[in-house]
Design a protein around this motif. Sequence first.
Motif, PDB file in Angstrom:
ATOM      1  N   UNK A  59       5.613   6.943  -1.283  1.00 53.05           N
ATOM      2  CA  UNK A  59       5.664   6.019  -1.745  1.00 53.05           C
ATOM      3  C   UNK A  59       3.902   5.008  -2.163  1.00 53.05           C
ATOM      4  N   UNK A  60       2.811   6.517  -1.799  1.00 47.27           N
ATOM      5  CA  UNK A  60       1.994   6.423  -2.793  1.00 47.27           C
ATOM      6  C   UNK A  60       1.131   6.580  -3.810  1.00 47.27           C
ATOM      7  N   UNK A  61       2.204   8.344  -3.791  1.00 49.81           N
ATOM      8  CA  UNK A  61       2.129   9.342  -5.236  1.00 49.81           C
ATOM      9  C   UNK A  61       3.158   9.506  -6.043  1.00 49.81           C
ATOM     10  N   UNK A  62       4.143   9.404  -5.204  1.00 49.61           N
ATOM     11  CA  UNK A  62       5.981  10.479  -5.714  1.00 49.61           C
ATOM     12  C   UNK A  62       5.899   9.394  -7.234  1.00 49.61           C
ATOM     13  N   UNK A  63       6.214   9.803  -8.766  1.00 55.56           N
ATOM     14  CA  UNK A  63       6.968   9.375  -9.065  1.00 55.56           C
ATOM     15  C   UNK A  63       8.438   9.370  -8.829  1.00 55.56           C
ATOM     16  N   UNK A  64       9.081  10.975  -8.395  1.00 57.94           N
ATOM     17  CA  UNK A  64      10.296  10.989  -8.290  1.00 57.94           C
ATOM     18  C   UNK A  64      10.409  11.779  -6.920  1.00 57.94           C
ATOM     19  N   UNK A  65      11.183  11.237  -5.816  1.00 50.84           N
ATOM     20  CA  UNK A  65      11.149  11.665  -4.442  1.00 50.84           C
ATOM     21  C   UNK A  65      12.316  12.709  -4.144  1.00 50.84           C
ATOM     22  N   UNK A  66      11.910  13.836  -4.102  1.00 53.81           N
ATOM     23  CA  UNK A  66      13.391  14.618  -3.785  1.00 53.81           C
ATOM     24  C   UNK A  66      13.631  15.202  -2.032  1.00 53.81           C
ATOM     25  N   UNK A  67      15.012  15.729  -1.898  1.00 52.97           N
ATOM     26  CA  UNK A  67      15.049  15.948  -0.721  1.00 52.97           C
ATOM     27  C   UNK A  67      17.049  16.270  -0.593  1.00 52.97           C
ATOM     28  N   UNK A  68      17.215  16.734   0.630  1.00 50.81           N
ATOM     29  CA  UNK A  68      18.378  17.156   0.573  1.00 50.81           C
ATOM     30  C   UNK A  68      19.269  16.645   1.777  1.00 50.81           C
ATOM     31  N   UNK A  69      19.298  15.553   1.819  1.00 52.15           N
ATOM     32  CA  UNK A  69      19.441  14.425   2.989  1.00 52.15           C
ATOM     33  C   UNK A  69      21.394  13.952   2.516  1.00 52.15           C
TER      34      UNK A  69
END
Length: 270
Positions: free
Chosen positions: A184-194
């Motif tokens: 929430x603070x830093x990411x421009x892209x959030x990657x997950x495998x959910x």
Amino acid sequence: MTRPVRVGVHLWPGGAPDYAAWRAAVLRAEDLGADAVFGYDHFHLPAVRRVPTGVVLEPVQPDVVHFEGWTALASWAEITTRTELGLLVTGIGYRNPDLLADMARTVDHISGGRVILGVGAGYYEKDYSVYGWDYGTVRSRMDLFADGLRRIEHRLEHLVPQPLRPIPVLVGGAGERRTLPLVGRYADIWHSTLDVETFRRKNDLVKEYARASGRDEGAIERACTWTGATRAGELLAEGVTLYVAEVKPTGTGYDLTPLREALAWRDSHA
């Protein structure tokens, strides 16, 4: 914010016949139309299997043919012309964060503004122990991760010359107590495998953490591992727009069939 559907490919180097095979796969991925090409930041091949709760290491971790990721990225920046490039993801404990920011800025200039700075807390103990770093604890690695993201943000703002574009910072992981606040603070892209239901719940947390940091949550691109068209369609409805096909080498090279399937699905949703 409306985003286009994009497809990347995650090309594992560990176990490739040689560097030439890895390099050739990068060029083929660009020719096929991949929006992004990723390596990874390990110094040994992690022998893993995926389970519903994440990744489990196999009892035996063999030594195989392997190559270092950031060195390769600089080469890829020269041989490609269109696709974005990055590592999924850089272990924050392996390099001074200010140096890492400078490395990313340099590759950004080599590539003409196409680098993605993927970062994570690091998990693979063999990389740490064999190369002489302190593996520490989950808490100590997360502390380094939080401080490293702060330092990267600061250094990117003070480098001369500046990057050719604001370098997208990709944060990998889904831990609710430490990782998602950093997303929430830093990411421009959030990657997950959910899976879809878990993604929905954790995505709500990302939105809350972004708002708490004074950011527009819509500025964060959601990315997930490609596991087929059915799940991709479900995740698209939840806001995921970047899908990354994972391709491991065979004894003779790389079979890019998962990438081709993902690209066909992307093009059907253009």
